[in-house]
Structures are given as structure tokens and as C-alpha cells.
Write an enzyme that holds these catalytic residues in place. Sequence first.
Site, PDB file in Angstrom:
ATOM      1  N   ARG A  77      22.778  35.573 -30.406  1.00 23.59           N
ATOM      2  CA  ARG A  77      22.802  34.604 -31.556  1.00 23.59           C
ATOM      3  C   ARG A  77      22.158  35.080 -32.685  1.00 23.59           C
ATOM      4  O   ARG A  77      21.345  36.261 -32.441  1.00 23.59           O
ATOM      5  CB  ARG A  77      21.474  33.249 -31.138  1.00 23.59           C
ATOM      6  CG  ARG A  77      22.219  32.090 -31.005  1.00 23.59           C
ATOM      7  CD  ARG A  77      21.118  31.291 -30.013  1.00 23.59           C
ATOM      8  NE  ARG A  77      20.089  30.990 -31.186  1.00 23.59           N
ATOM      9  CZ  ARG A  77      19.088  30.003 -30.726  1.00 23.59           C
ATOM     10  NH1 ARG A  77      19.127  29.428 -29.628  1.00 23.59           N
ATOM     11  NH2 ARG A  77      17.752  29.954 -31.497  1.00 23.59           N
ATOM     12  N   ARG A  93      10.319  33.063 -36.561  1.00 23.85           N
ATOM     13  CA  ARG A  93      10.344  31.649 -35.705  1.00 23.85           C
ATOM     14  C   ARG A  93       9.081  31.560 -35.266  1.00 23.85           C
ATOM     15  O   ARG A  93       8.494  30.629 -35.131  1.00 23.85           O
ATOM     16  CB  ARG A  93      11.428  32.080 -34.759  1.00 23.85           C
ATOM     17  CG  ARG A  93      12.822  31.686 -35.260  1.00 23.85           C
ATOM     18  CD  ARG A  93      14.065  32.205 -34.575  1.00 23.85           C
ATOM     19  NE  ARG A  93      14.229  31.727 -33.311  1.00 23.85           N
ATOM     20  CZ  ARG A  93      14.944  32.288 -32.176  1.00 23.85           C
ATOM     21  NH1 ARG A  93      15.535  33.387 -32.362  1.00 23.85           N
ATOM     22  NH2 ARG A  93      14.927  31.739 -30.987  1.00 23.85           N
ATOM     23  N   ARG A 147       9.848  19.340 -34.454  1.00 24.54           N
ATOM     24  CA  ARG A 147       9.131  20.565 -34.901  1.00 24.54           C
ATOM     25  C   ARG A 147       8.026  20.635 -36.009  1.00 24.54           C
ATOM     26  O   ARG A 147       7.601  21.426 -36.390  1.00 24.54           O
ATOM     27  CB  ARG A 147      10.125  21.544 -35.241  1.00 24.54           C
ATOM     28  CG  ARG A 147      10.717  22.390 -34.191  1.00 24.54           C
ATOM     29  CD  ARG A 147      11.721  23.290 -34.841  1.00 24.54           C
ATOM     30  NE  ARG A 147      12.258  24.528 -34.276  1.00 24.54           N
ATOM     31  CZ  ARG A 147      12.929  24.742 -33.344  1.00 24.54           C
ATOM     32  NH1 ARG A 147      13.669  23.756 -32.807  1.00 24.54           N
ATOM     33  NH2 ARG A 147      13.170  26.051 -32.769  1.00 24.54           N
ATOM     34  N   LYS A 156      12.788  26.086 -23.145  1.00 24.26           N
ATOM     35  CA  LYS A 156      13.078  24.744 -23.544  1.00 24.26           C
ATOM     36  C   LYS A 156      14.769  24.483 -23.196  1.00 24.26           C
ATOM     37  O   LYS A 156      14.896  23.427 -22.476  1.00 24.26           O
ATOM     38  CB  LYS A 156      12.794  24.320 -24.857  1.00 24.26           C
ATOM     39  CG  LYS A 156      11.586  24.566 -25.330  1.00 24.26           C
ATOM     40  CD  LYS A 156      11.405  24.082 -26.885  1.00 24.26           C
ATOM     41  CE  LYS A 156      12.009  24.770 -27.913  1.00 24.26           C
ATOM     42  NZ  LYS A 156      11.591  26.065 -28.054  1.00 24.26           N
ATOM     43  N   ARG A 192      18.886  37.737 -24.785  1.00 21.85           N
ATOM     44  CA  ARG A 192      19.555  36.576 -24.310  1.00 21.85           C
ATOM     45  C   ARG A 192      20.856  36.496 -24.832  1.00 21.85           C
ATOM     46  O   ARG A 192      21.152  37.177 -26.216  1.00 21.85           O
ATOM     47  CB  ARG A 192      18.785  35.105 -25.139  1.00 21.85           C
ATOM     48  CG  ARG A 192      19.590  33.896 -25.271  1.00 21.85           C
ATOM     49  CD  ARG A 192      18.568  32.876 -25.373  1.00 21.85           C
ATOM     50  NE  ARG A 192      18.302  32.706 -26.874  1.00 21.85           N
ATOM     51  CZ  ARG A 192      17.528  31.592 -27.308  1.00 21.85           C
ATOM     52  NH1 ARG A 192      17.330  30.731 -26.580  1.00 21.85           N
ATOM     53  NH2 ARG A 192      17.217  31.668 -28.530  1.00 21.85           N
TER      54      ARG A 192
HETATM   55  P1  ADP Z   1      14.434  28.269 -30.668  1.00 20.88           P
HETATM   56  O1  ADP Z   1      13.471  27.215 -29.963  1.00 20.88           O
HETATM   57  O2  ADP Z   1      14.416  29.477 -29.531  1.00 20.88           O
HETATM   58  O3  ADP Z   1      13.863  28.899 -31.809  1.00 20.88           O
HETATM   59  P2  ADP Z   1      16.598  26.500 -31.568  1.00 20.88           P
HETATM   60  O4  ADP Z   1      17.937  26.464 -31.162  1.00 20.88           O
HETATM   61  O5  ADP Z   1      15.791  25.275 -30.961  1.00 20.88           O
HETATM   62  O6  ADP Z   1      15.885  27.888 -30.863  1.00 20.88           O
HETATM   63  O7  ADP Z   1      16.312  26.655 -32.889  1.00 20.88           O
HETATM   64  C1  ADP Z   1      17.071  27.718 -33.713  1.00 20.88           C
HETATM   65  C2  ADP Z   1      17.011  27.357 -35.199  1.00 20.88           C
HETATM   66  O8  ADP Z   1      17.621  26.038 -35.539  1.00 20.88           O
HETATM   67  C3  ADP Z   1      15.533  27.338 -35.547  1.00 20.88           C
HETATM   68  O9  ADP Z   1      14.629  28.310 -35.987  1.00 20.88           O
HETATM   69  C4  ADP Z   1      15.646  26.326 -36.942  1.00 20.88           C
HETATM   70  O10 ADP Z   1      16.294  26.881 -38.065  1.00 20.88           O
HETATM   71  C5  ADP Z   1      16.881  25.313 -36.497  1.00 20.88           C
HETATM   72  N1  ADP Z   1      16.307  24.017 -36.080  1.00 20.88           N
HETATM   73  C6  ADP Z   1      16.347  23.663 -34.853  1.00 20.88           C
HETATM   74  N2  ADP Z   1      15.721  22.592 -34.739  1.00 20.88           N
HETATM   75  C7  ADP Z   1      15.080  22.174 -35.871  1.00 20.88           C
HETATM   76  C8  ADP Z   1      14.230  21.348 -36.287  1.00 20.88           C
HETATM   77  N3  ADP Z   1      13.871  20.131 -35.426  1.00 20.88           N
HETATM   78  N4  ADP Z   1      13.662  21.319 -37.313  1.00 20.88           N
HETATM   79  C9  ADP Z   1      14.247  22.218 -38.187  1.00 20.88           C
HETATM   80  N5  ADP Z   1      14.854  23.219 -37.915  1.00 20.88           N
HETATM   81  C10 ADP Z   1      15.299  23.425 -36.688  1.00 20.88           C
END
Ligand code: ADP
Length: 210
Positions: free
Chosen positions: A157, A168, A89, A14, A124
Site C-alpha cells: 500500500r 497515521r 475515527r 482490524k 504487509r
Molecule cells: P489503517 O487502519 O491501517 O490505517 P485503513 O485502511 O483503515 O488503514 O485506512 C487507510 C487510510 O484511509 C487512513 O490513513 C485515512 O487516510 C483513510 N481513512 C480510512 N477510514 C477513514 C475514516 N473513517 N476517516 C478518515 N479517513 C479514513
Amino acid sequence: MKRLILFGAPGSGKGTMGDLIQRDFHLVKISTGDILRSAIQQDTAEGRRARAFMESGGLVPDKLVIELVRLRLSRGDLNGGYVMDGYPRTLAQAQALSLIASDSEKAVFIEVMEAEAVARLLSRLTCSDCGAIYNQLTKPPQKDGICDICRGRVVRRTDDTEEAVRQRFRVYAERTMPVIEYYGRKNVLARVDGGGAAAQVYLRIKGLIA
Ligand code: ADP
Ligand code: ZN
């Protein structure tokens, strides 16, 4: 279409696809992960609240994320359209989004085998300043540990560990799959095969949104 939403498991690409789309389609990318990581780095109250949830691979509470998105959407720089990476999400976030901004929308669901996604996450690397995404094996930065784009520090990360990645995926299946199904029922969802090299996947997505 004013809003493009990217859905997909962790490691589905994404963020990488969002960067390419932002560049070619002149959309503004809004990544809640990036917003949260930058809040943590700046040590804001929101960042301090979000940190432990993120490091364990859990979701940050809806209330906090929705408020950050509401703020971001109110900035007035999105008239040319925007692409969302990592939001919504949960069903509550989807509902909130339609209330905050009822923009016309499309969604793309990037589908990838879990084994491939996990392998990508564990190799990554991410720029701690601008969020640019690299990969130890397939796309290392030109200079070890230094971002090609902003010269920031390129790091692993803290949630790209085996344990946090497992969590996750669990959260994704339980909380986010229902959101994707909901967008499917709204008839705005296209599915794309997210396997293989980024350039290949991007060509498939381009065909869908152009
Ligand atoms: P990925 O899609 O690879 O898990 P992201 O950078 O999108 O990575 O998200 C990393 C973390 O940030 C998530 O595991 C969560 O803890 C938090 N996060 C990001 N977006 C949201 C969201 N919309 N709602 C709740 N937590 C979020
Ligand atoms: Zn950078």
C-alpha cells in the site's frame, strides 16, 4: 448486537480480524479504507479528493467519509448485521454514525504494541482488487504478487511507508483514541490483546463476541 465496531491502531489487525469475523459470523464487513481505496482506483470524484490525504497518512475529511458511510449503510443489505473496520475515527464520525443508524452495537479494541504494529505494516501486502491482506514474512500469497482469492495484483500500500505510518500513528493518538474512550464510557467496549499470530488473536475475539 447489529453493529460490531473494530478499534485499534494502524497495524493492530482490524482488517484481518474483520475478514475472519465476516466469514464466520455472517456479518457484512464495511471498511472505509477499502471503500476509499476503491474510489481512488475507479478515479471517482471522491477518490480524487481523498487520495492525497491517504497517501500522507492523514485523515480524509469527515464530511466526505460520513457521506460514503451514509451511502453504504443505505444499501439495504445489512439486516444480518455488520462489522465496521476503520470507522468511526473521529468524534464527529461517531456522532454522525449514531444519527445515521442507531443500531445496537458492541465495540472491540484490539490493543497491540506500537513496535509490533509498525513491523506488520512495513511487511504487509494488500490485494489491489479485493483488499485481501497478506504479509511478506508470515503470510505471503501462494503465487508471488498474485491474490489467492481473486487473482488480483498484490502490492505494498502507498501509505505503508515509514513516513506515512508515523503520521497515521500520530493521527490515531490524537483523533481516534478519544473515540475509543467515548465507546468505553458508553459501556459497549471490550479490550483484547492483539499481540501475536492472527489465529491466536482471532480466538480471543471470538470468545468476546460469540
Ligand atoms: P489503517 O487502519 O491501517 O490505517 P485503513 O485502511 O483503515 O488503514 O485506512 C487507510 C487510510 O484511509 C487512513 O490513513 C485515512 O487516510 C483513510 N481513512 C480510512 N477510514 C477513514 C475514516 N473513517 N476517516 C478518515 N479517513 C479514513
Ligand atoms: Zn484479491
